[in-house]
Write a protein that holds these residues in place. Structure first.
Motif: not given
Length: 292
Positions: A108-112, A240-242, A114-119
Motif C-alpha cells: 500500500h505504501h509503495r502504491i501511494t 518506486s524508482g522515481l 508511486l502515484l504521488t511521484g507519477l503525479q
C-alpha cells in the motif's frame, strides 16, 4: 470592394483550413504562420501557442497513464494475492496473519508513493507550475534534514551551510528534490552511515551536494539512475524508482543540472546545481555540468 474583402479574409481562410487538419496527434501540424494583417498574425501565434500547451499536456497525460498501468501491475497483483490468501484461510495462525498484513501495508505504501511521484512528474511534464519566488536554500535544507533524520533514525546527517543562498524557483519542487536526495543517500549509503550535505556558491551557481559513504554507483550506470523506474542494485529498500528522476526533472525546470559522481568516502555524491537568484538561467538552457 469584393477583391479587398477577399484579400483581407484570405489569411483567416488559411487558419480555418489549418484548424481542420489539427488532430489529437501530439506530432500533428501547427496552424499556418500568418504575417499580415497584424491582427490575424497575432491570432495565429496565440492559437499555435495554445496548441503547443494542449499537446504538451496531452503527452504528459498519455505518459502518466502508461506509466501507471505498467508500474502498478506488480504491487496490485501482490496485494490481491495476499487478500485472497487471508480470505481463503480464516484460521491462519496469528503470526502468519501479522506477516501478511505487514506485507499488505508495504505494498500500500509503495502504491501511494508511486502515484504521488507519477503525479508530480506529470505536472512537471505539462509545465503546470506556479510563479517563481525567492527560496532560501539554507532554511529549506535545515528543515528537510530535520524531517529526513526522523525518517532514517540510523543515518547521521551532517549539514554544512557556508553562506545564505537564494534561488528563484518553486519551494515545493525544490523541497521535493532535496527530500529525494536525502532519502536516496540513506537507502544507498552504508547502514548506520553518515550523509554530508553541503551548500555552496560558485560564480553564479548555487550547488547542493549530498554525499553518502556507501558502495557508490559505477560511472557507467550513473546516467541510467536518473531515468524513471530505475532502482539501484544495492539499495536497502524497495522504492518506486522515481527518486532521482524527480530530482532530474526539478533541476531541468529550474534551469539547473543534476550531476552524479563519487563522494570523498567512495559513495555517491549527488550535486544539484542551480542559477543563483541574481543570475537566473535562460529558459530551457541548463547550467554547465558540475565537476566530478
Amino acid at each position: 470592394m469584393w477583391l479587398i474583402t477577399r484579400i483581407v479574409l484570405q489569411p483567416l481562410q488559411r487558419l480555418r483550413t489549418g484548424a481542420l487538419a489539427v488532430s489529437a496527434d501530439t506530432t500533428g501540424p501547427q496552424l499556418p504562420a500568418v504575417t499580415s494583417p497584424q491582427e490575424v498574425a497575432d491570432l495565429s501565434r496565440a492559437l499555435n501557442g495554445m496548441l503547443d500547451q494542449l499537446r504538451t499536456s496531452m503527452e504528459a497525460t498519455r505518459r502518466f497513464t502508461a506509466d501507471v498501468g505498467h508500474e502498478l501491475r506488480t504491487p496490485l497483483t501482490s496485494l490481491g494475492m495476499t487478500i485472497e490468501t487471508l480470505q481463503r484461510n480464516p484460521d491462519l495462525p496469528a503470526s502468519q496473519r501479522t506477516r501478511a498484513l505487514e506485507a499488505m501495508g508495504v505494498e500500500h505504501h509503495r502504491i501511494t508513493a508511486l502515484l504521488t511521484g507519477l503525479q508530480t512528474l506529470a505536472r512537471g511534464d505539462a509545465h503546470a507550475l506556479p510563479d517563481r519566488v525567492p527560496v532560501d536554500l539554507g532554511e529549506l535544507l535545515q528543515e528537510a534534514v530535520s524531517h529526513t533524520a526522523r525518517r532514517h533514525p540510523t543515518t547521521f546527517y551532517r549539514l554544512n551551510v557556508s553562506t545564505p543562498e537564494t534561488v528563484n524557483g518553486w519551494p515545493a519542487g525544490l523541497r521535493l528534490a532535496v527530500d529525494n536526495l536525502l532519502d536516496n543517500a540513506a537507502l544507498h549509503g552504508r547502514p548506520d552511515g553518515t550523509v554530508d550535505i553541503q551548500l555552496a556558491h560558485e560564480a553564479s551557481t548555487v550547488r547542493i551536494s549530498v554525499s553518502d559513504d556507501g558502495p557508490g554507483i559505477p560511472p557507467d550506470q550513473r546516467h541510467a539512475m536518473k531515468e524513471r523506474f530505475t532502482r539501484g542494485p544495492r539499495t536497502r529498500a524497495l522504492g518506486s524508482g522515481l527518486g532521482l528522476a524527480l530530482v532530474e526533472q526539478q533541476a531541468h525546470l529550474h534551469q539547473g543540472i543534476l550531476h552524479l559522481g563519487q563522494s570523498p568516502t567512495g559513495g555517491l555524491q549527488a550535486t544539484l546545481s542551480l542559477p543563483a537568484a541574481d543570475e537566473p538561467g535562460p529558459p530551457g538552457e541548463p547550467l554547465a555540468d558540475a565537476p566530478s
